[in-house]
Design a protein around this motif. Structure first.
Motif, mmCIF file in Angstrom:
data_model
loop_
_atom_site.group_PDB
_atom_site.id
_atom_site.type_symbol
_atom_site.label_atom_id
_atom_site.label_comp_id
_atom_site.label_asym_id
_atom_site.label_seq_id
_atom_site.Cartn_x
_atom_site.Cartn_y
_atom_site.Cartn_z
ATOM 1 N N UNK A 1 0.835 -1.204 0.000
ATOM 2 C CA UNK A 1 0.000 0.000 0.000
ATOM 3 C C UNK A 1 0.868 1.253 0.000
ATOM 4 N N UNK A 2 1.997 1.232 0.714
ATOM 5 C CA UNK A 2 2.920 2.371 0.699
ATOM 6 C C UNK A 2 3.425 2.610 -0.725
ATOM 7 N N UNK A 3 3.779 1.532 -1.403
ATOM 8 C CA UNK A 3 4.274 1.642 -2.776
ATOM 9 C C UNK A 3 3.191 2.207 -3.688
ATOM 10 N N UNK A 4 1.987 1.685 -3.577
ATOM 11 C CA UNK A 4 0.916 2.142 -4.452
ATOM 12 C C UNK A 4 0.602 3.623 -4.250
ATOM 13 N N UNK A 5 0.659 4.100 -3.009
ATOM 14 C CA UNK A 5 0.401 5.530 -2.764
ATOM 15 C C UNK A 5 1.475 6.394 -3.437
ATOM 16 N N UNK A 6 2.723 5.935 -3.423
ATOM 17 C CA UNK A 6 3.791 6.683 -4.083
ATOM 18 C C UNK A 6 3.596 6.678 -5.601
ATOM 19 N N UNK A 7 3.159 5.548 -6.150
ATOM 20 C CA UNK A 7 2.882 5.494 -7.588
ATOM 21 C C UNK A 7 1.758 6.453 -7.957
ATOM 22 N N UNK A 8 0.692 6.487 -7.129
ATOM 23 C CA UNK A 8 -0.419 7.409 -7.373
ATOM 24 C C UNK A 8 0.065 8.856 -7.357
ATOM 25 N N UNK A 9 0.928 9.183 -6.388
ATOM 26 C CA UNK A 9 1.425 10.557 -6.268
ATOM 27 C C UNK A 9 2.270 10.943 -7.473
ATOM 28 N N UNK A 10 2.948 9.946 -8.071
ATOM 29 C CA UNK A 10 3.790 10.227 -9.236
ATOM 30 C C UNK A 10 3.003 10.199 -10.537
ATOM 31 N N UNK A 11 1.719 9.831 -10.447
ATOM 32 C CA UNK A 11 0.909 9.735 -11.655
ATOM 33 C C UNK A 11 1.255 8.525 -12.501
ATOM 34 N N UNK A 12 1.800 7.497 -11.867
ATOM 35 C CA UNK A 12 2.173 6.260 -12.559
ATOM 36 C C UNK A 12 1.079 5.232 -12.320
ATOM 37 N N UNK A 13 0.475 4.691 -13.367
ATOM 38 C CA UNK A 13 -0.595 3.698 -13.172
ATOM 39 C C UNK A 13 -0.085 2.497 -12.366
ATOM 40 N N UNK A 14 -0.903 2.081 -11.408
ATOM 41 C CA UNK A 14 -0.489 0.930 -10.595
ATOM 42 C C UNK A 14 -0.379 -0.320 -11.442
#
Length: 406
Positions: A316-329
């Motif tokens: 979940x920590x990783x996914x939140x960082x991906x969301x913040x970077x605008x990178x599709x999970x």
């Protein structure tokens, strides 16, 4: 057998047991008391049958008293005098008992003899499927009675959890029944030869992803400056497996020497290794230590007893960082950070064998047998180079593309 005077006493036996030193003392007529260096005290009867020397274990002391051992030995000698090989007879009786094992008993024996020496990640994963699936569904059946249809029915039920769960359950079932075959409990393995694609449609194979170029730079800039972000940076720099990161314990780190020693029982390969940490990682660890509750673990769980964070929390920590970077999970997983690091080493020109050792991979083929070099110096240099490259990428200057790998 030549008769000998009985020469042991309970007082002597108790004294030897208390002393704890290895001994082997005869009571006559082939009966011997033995005490191993591990503290196991047993009665052994030595005899001859068909001109050949044999021996059989009668029982453990003090469960078998001196009186009981003499009685058992006397009865065994009578059978020997009639040409019976009592040791072979005992082995046959033991095997007959094993042939009547239930799957529950088989699983217990598999866990004690096979799973107990597997890698920690394998033990944890298989234990879950043994406990939650194999024992509840097949445990009461005799191991010899389990059919292919029984295994297929269990796999079909597990398919509702996804083909990944079915695949792991199938692997655990194969291992358990292969253990039964190795014990000669049954001649075949009912879990072999089953096509899972006939039970449930296979999911499309996931391509491994390595972040590259500007995408990796965006990810680095989006990582939060807190414990969650520091965990991601630590993972990205060191390239350890997700489980090795989540369960990292402070006792494994030597901040003065700048090293992380991951023990063999925590690795997938069953081979421990030492990572010489670049200065960036040491800075991260000091910040983590100053901003997390006192715990044996680097990343302790938020609630409950002192334990490491679950994999799902870290994901979940990783996914939140991906969301913040605008990178599709997409299907991006924590393991892809390890893949990013390995791909990054390749892009920097790090030699293949050094990069493989850096992520604790075994070398292919004969190379693993003959190349015993740990490449500690080269690994340390490669990790420093990679950490510096991430610093450059994070600032938005001199971005060097990182290759994508399937």
């Amino acid at each position: 057998m030549a008769k000998q005077a009985k020469n042991l006493s309970e007082v002597q036996l108790r004294a030897w047991l208390a002393a704890g030193k290895p001994v082997a003392k005869s009571d006559g007529d082939g009966l011997t008391f033995t005490l191993s260096s591990a503290g196991a005290a047993v009665w052994v009867l030595r005899y001859r049958v068909g001109g050949r020397r044999r021996e059989v274990t009668l029982g453990r002391y003090p469960d078998y008293s001196l009186k009981k051992a003499r009685q058992e030995a006397r009865e065994a000698r009578v059978r020997v005098s009639k040409g019976v090989d009592v040791a072979a007879e005992k082995r046959r009786e033991k095997h007959a008992g094993m042939a009547a094992w239930t799957v529950r008993q088989l699983v217990a024996d598999y866990e004690a003899k096979v799973l107990s020496v597997a890698a920690a990640s394998t033990r944890k994963l298989y234990k879950m499927y043994l406990t939650n699936w194999i024992v509840p569904r097949l445990g009461a059946m005799l191991a010899v009675d389990v059919s292919v249809a029984d295994v297929v029915a269990m796999l079909r039920a597990s398919s509702s959890r996804g083909t990944g769960a079915m695949r792991t359950l199938h692997a655990a079932a194969r291992a358990v029944f292969e253990h039964a075959r190795g014990q000669a409990i049954r001649p075949d393995n009912p879990a072999l030869g089953i096509k899972r694609s006939s039970i449930a449609k296979a999911e499309e194979r996931r391509e491994g992803v390595a972040l590259e170029g500007e995408v990796l730079a965006k990810f680095l800039r989006a990582i939060p400056d807190d414990v969650k972000g520091w965990a991601l940076r630590l993972h990205l720099i060191t390239g350890v497996r997700p489980g090795e990161l989540c369960e990292a314990a402070w006792a494994e780190f030597d901040l003065e020497r700048g090293s992380w020693s991951i023990p063999a029982e925590r690795t997938k390969t069953g081979s421990g290794y030492v990572i010489v940490l670049p200065s960036q990682v040491l800075d991260l660890l000091r910040k983590i230590a100053a901003n997390t509750p006192s715990s044996a673990y680097v990343f302790p769980a938020a609630r409950g007893e002192d334990r490491p964070i679950p994999y799902q929390t870290y994901r979940a920590w990783l996914w939140r960082a991906l969301d913040a970077a605008g990178i599709p999970r997409g299907s991006f997983k924590p393991h892809d950070l390890r893949r990013t690091m390995r791909s990054g080493l390749a892009s920097l020109g790090v030699r293949y064998e050094v990069a493989e050792r850096a992520i604790n991979h075994k070398l292919p083929g004969m190379a693993e047998i003959y190349d015993r070099n740990d490449y500690a110096v080269e690994r340390a240099a490669a990790l420093r180079q990679w950490a510096d490259q991430l610093d450059v990428l994070g600032t938005g200057t001199n971005v060097v593309p990182i290759k994508r790998m399937a």
